[in-house]
Design a protein around this motif. Structure first.
Motif, mmCIF file in Angstrom:
data_model
loop_
_atom_site.group_PDB
_atom_site.id
_atom_site.type_symbol
_atom_site.label_atom_id
_atom_site.label_comp_id
_atom_site.label_asym_id
_atom_site.label_seq_id
_atom_site.Cartn_x
_atom_site.Cartn_y
_atom_site.Cartn_z
ATOM 1 N N SER A 208 41.735 53.304 37.766
ATOM 2 C CA SER A 208 43.171 53.487 37.982
ATOM 3 C C SER A 208 43.866 52.252 38.556
ATOM 4 O O SER A 208 44.564 52.308 39.578
ATOM 5 C CB SER A 208 43.424 54.686 38.907
ATOM 6 O OG SER A 208 42.838 55.852 38.384
ATOM 7 N N GLY A 209 43.645 51.093 37.917
ATOM 8 C CA GLY A 209 44.331 49.875 38.350
ATOM 9 C C GLY A 209 43.719 49.203 39.564
ATOM 10 O O GLY A 209 44.282 48.243 40.099
ATOM 11 N N ILE A 210 42.583 49.668 40.002
ATOM 12 C CA ILE A 210 41.895 49.089 41.158
ATOM 13 C C ILE A 210 40.538 48.572 40.701
ATOM 14 O O ILE A 210 39.852 49.222 39.905
ATOM 15 C CB ILE A 210 41.707 50.121 42.278
ATOM 16 C CG1 ILE A 210 43.057 50.636 42.768
ATOM 17 C CG2 ILE A 210 40.914 49.548 43.447
ATOM 18 C CD1 ILE A 210 42.966 51.793 43.731
ATOM 19 N N PHE B 138 41.021 39.312 39.661
ATOM 20 C CA PHE B 138 41.682 39.978 40.778
ATOM 21 C C PHE B 138 41.171 39.386 42.093
ATOM 22 O O PHE B 138 40.103 38.777 42.158
ATOM 23 C CB PHE B 138 41.431 41.492 40.736
ATOM 24 C CG PHE B 138 39.979 41.899 40.924
ATOM 25 C CD1 PHE B 138 39.499 42.352 42.156
ATOM 26 C CD2 PHE B 138 39.066 41.805 39.870
ATOM 27 C CE1 PHE B 138 38.171 42.717 42.331
ATOM 28 C CE2 PHE B 138 37.734 42.168 40.047
ATOM 29 C CZ PHE B 138 37.279 42.631 41.277
ATOM 30 N N CYS B 139 41.935 39.573 43.117
ATOM 31 C CA CYS B 139 41.592 39.123 44.470
ATOM 32 C C CYS B 139 41.323 37.611 44.543
ATOM 33 O O CYS B 139 40.466 37.171 45.334
ATOM 34 C CB CYS B 139 40.408 39.906 45.019
ATOM 35 S SG CYS B 139 40.763 41.656 45.328
ATOM 36 N N ILE C 46 44.401 45.235 40.440
ATOM 37 C CA ILE C 46 44.231 44.347 39.295
ATOM 38 C C ILE C 46 45.545 43.618 38.982
ATOM 39 O O ILE C 46 45.532 42.483 38.476
ATOM 40 C CB ILE C 46 43.746 45.151 38.072
ATOM 41 C CG1 ILE C 46 42.345 45.710 38.349
ATOM 42 C CG2 ILE C 46 43.705 44.270 36.819
ATOM 43 C CD1 ILE C 46 41.799 46.583 37.229
ATOM 44 N N ASN C 47 46.695 44.217 39.293
ATOM 45 C CA ASN C 47 47.995 43.588 38.990
ATOM 46 C C ASN C 47 48.398 42.535 40.016
ATOM 47 O O ASN C 47 49.495 41.963 39.934
ATOM 48 C CB ASN C 47 49.093 44.650 38.888
ATOM 49 C CG ASN C 47 49.276 45.429 40.190
ATOM 50 O OD1 ASN C 47 48.724 45.067 41.223
ATOM 51 N ND2 ASN C 47 50.073 46.496 40.134
ATOM 52 N N GLY C 48 47.535 42.264 41.001
ATOM 53 C CA GLY C 48 47.807 41.201 41.964
ATOM 54 C C GLY C 48 48.571 41.632 43.196
ATOM 55 O O GLY C 48 48.898 40.784 44.034
ATOM 56 N N VAL D 285 42.470 51.941 47.637
ATOM 57 C CA VAL D 285 41.655 50.726 47.659
ATOM 58 C C VAL D 285 40.562 50.845 48.722
ATOM 59 O O VAL D 285 39.402 50.482 48.498
ATOM 60 C CB VAL D 285 42.525 49.484 47.920
ATOM 61 C CG1 VAL D 285 41.651 48.235 48.078
ATOM 62 C CG2 VAL D 285 43.519 49.287 46.784
ATOM 63 N N PHE D 286 40.936 51.378 49.873
ATOM 64 C CA PHE D 286 39.946 51.550 50.946
ATOM 65 C C PHE D 286 38.838 52.514 50.515
ATOM 66 O O PHE D 286 37.656 52.259 50.760
ATOM 67 C CB PHE D 286 40.639 52.072 52.205
ATOM 68 C CG PHE D 286 41.308 50.995 53.014
ATOM 69 C CD1 PHE D 286 40.721 50.493 54.168
ATOM 70 C CD2 PHE D 286 42.530 50.469 52.616
ATOM 71 C CE1 PHE D 286 41.338 49.501 54.914
ATOM 72 C CE2 PHE D 286 43.160 49.483 53.364
ATOM 73 C CZ PHE D 286 42.565 48.986 54.510
#
Length: 296
Positions: free
Chosen positions: A189-191, A230-231, A255-257, A267-268
Motif C-alpha cells: 500500500s505505497g510503503i 525510496f528513503c 515510496i512516493n518520497g 510505516v511504523f
C-alpha cells in the motif's frame, strides 16, 4: 417300728461324699414319692449349672491370663530390641511370603533440551545453508492480517556496501568484522521496507554492533524489480536489533518520497512486522539445527 440308728435320715446327694442312696419309695415302700424326686432332680440341675458357669469363668480367666502373658512377653521382646510398639514395621516393610526382592531401577534423567540460540550464536555451530531466499522464502509474507509482497534481494560479503553511504553503519560493520550482509525489500500500500541482516562469526560481535549503532546507522534501501527507489533523502523510520551472531536492521518509508512522521502509523507497523519476522526466521534457523543435533 424303725430299724437302724435313730434321727432323721439324710437324703442321698451325688455331689456329697459318703452320702447313701435312698430308695425310690415313700414310707409305705410301694409308691415313689414323685414330689421328692422332682425336688431332688431340680436341686441337682441347679448345682450342675453353677458348676458349669464357675468352670467357664475359670476358663475365661485362664485364657485372659495367657493372652496377658503373651502380650507382656511380646512387649518385653520389643523393648529389648530398642523398639516400642509404636515402631512396628509397616505392611510395606514386611517381606512377602515368597521372599523375592522387588525389582529396582537406576535413577535416570532426560538430558536438558538444546538451546536454539546456541546454534546461531557462533559460526562453529551455525552450519546450515544461508541465503536471502532461505532466510526470506516465498514471494509474499503475511503478518497478522497484513500482506506484504516480496521484492528484490541482495547478498554481499562487502558489508559496508550495503549500508547507507551517508550514515555510520558501514564503519560499525567493518569495525566488528562483519562477514556477510543480506537484504530484502517488501512492499504494501505505497510503503516499502528493506531488511538488512549482518552476519558475524560470534554473538559478541553482533551484540557490539547493535550497541555501537546510532540514529545514523542506516541500511541502504534496496529497490528494483518493480520497486522504485525510496528513503534516499526523505525522512524514514529505522530499527536495529540482534540475535545470536546476526544483527538486523530495517528502513521503512513512503515510496512516493513523503517524509515519515510520528503520525505515520502504517510505516511504523510495517517496520515492526518485518523486524519481528526477521527475528523469528533467525530463531527458526537455530531451532532446526538444534532439532537435528538432538536426533543424531
Amino acid at each position: 417300728m424303725s430299724f437302724g440308728q435313730g434321727g432323721p435320715q439324710s437324703q442321698w446327694d451325688p455331689w456329697k461324699p459318703n452320702s447313701q442312696q435312698q430308695p425310690w419309695s415313700s414310707g409305705d415302700g410301694e409308691t415313689p414319692d414323685w414330689a421328692a424326686l422332682a425336688e431332688a432332680s431340680e436341686t441337682r440341675n441347679k448345682r450342675r449349672r453353677l458348676l458349669l458357669v464357675g468352670g467357664g469363668a475359670l476358663a475365661t480367666v485362664a485364657i485372659g491370663a495367657a493372652v496377658a502373658v503373651a502380650v507382656v512377653s511380646a512387649n518385653g521382646d520389643s523393648e529389648a530390641s530398642g523398639n516400642g510398639s509404636s515402631q512396628l514395621p509397616s505392611t510395606a516393610d514386611i517381606p512377602s511370603a515368597s521372599g523375592a526382592a522387588d525389582p529396582s531401577f537406576a535413577p535416570t534423567s532426560a538430558p536438558p533440551p538444546l538451546d536454539p540460540k546456541d546454534f546461531v550464536a557462533s559460526v562453529k555451530k551455525d552450519k546450515a545453508p544461508l541465503s536471502p531466499e532461505i532466510l526470506f522464502p516465498g514471494t509474499q509474507l503475511t503478518m497478522g492480517e497484513t500482506l506484504y509482497k516480496k521484492g528484490p534481494t541482495a547478498d554481499t560479503k562487502n558489508c559496508a556496501s550495503a549500508a547507507n553511504p551517508q550514515g555510520t553503519l558501514g564503519k560499525v560493520l567493518k569495525a566488528n568484522d562483519c562477514t556477510r550482509f543480506l537484504r530484502v525489500t517488501y512492499t504494501r500500500s505505497g510503503i516499502a521496507v528493506t531488511v538488512g541482516v549482518a552476519v558475524f562469526n560470534t554473538e559478541a560481535q553482533a551484540t557490539k554492533t547493535k550497541g555501537q549503532a546510532d540514529d545514523k546507522s542506516v541500511v541502504a534501501s534496496l529497490s528494483g524489480g518493480g520497486v522504485k527507489p525510496f528513503c534516499n533523502g526523505p525522512t524514514c523510520r529505522t530499527t536495529t536489533n540482534s540475535y545470536g551472531r546476526y544483527a538486523y536492521f530495517t528502513v521503512a518509508g513512503f515510496i512516493n518520497g513523503k517524509d515519515v512522521t510520528d503520525k505515520s502509523t502504517e510505516v511504523f507497523s510495517t517496520g515492526d512486522d518485518l523486524q519481528e519476522f526477521t527475528f523469528r526466521q533467525i530463531r527458526r534457523r537455530g531451532e532446526a539445527q538444534a532439532s537435528a543435533a538432538a536426533n543424531e
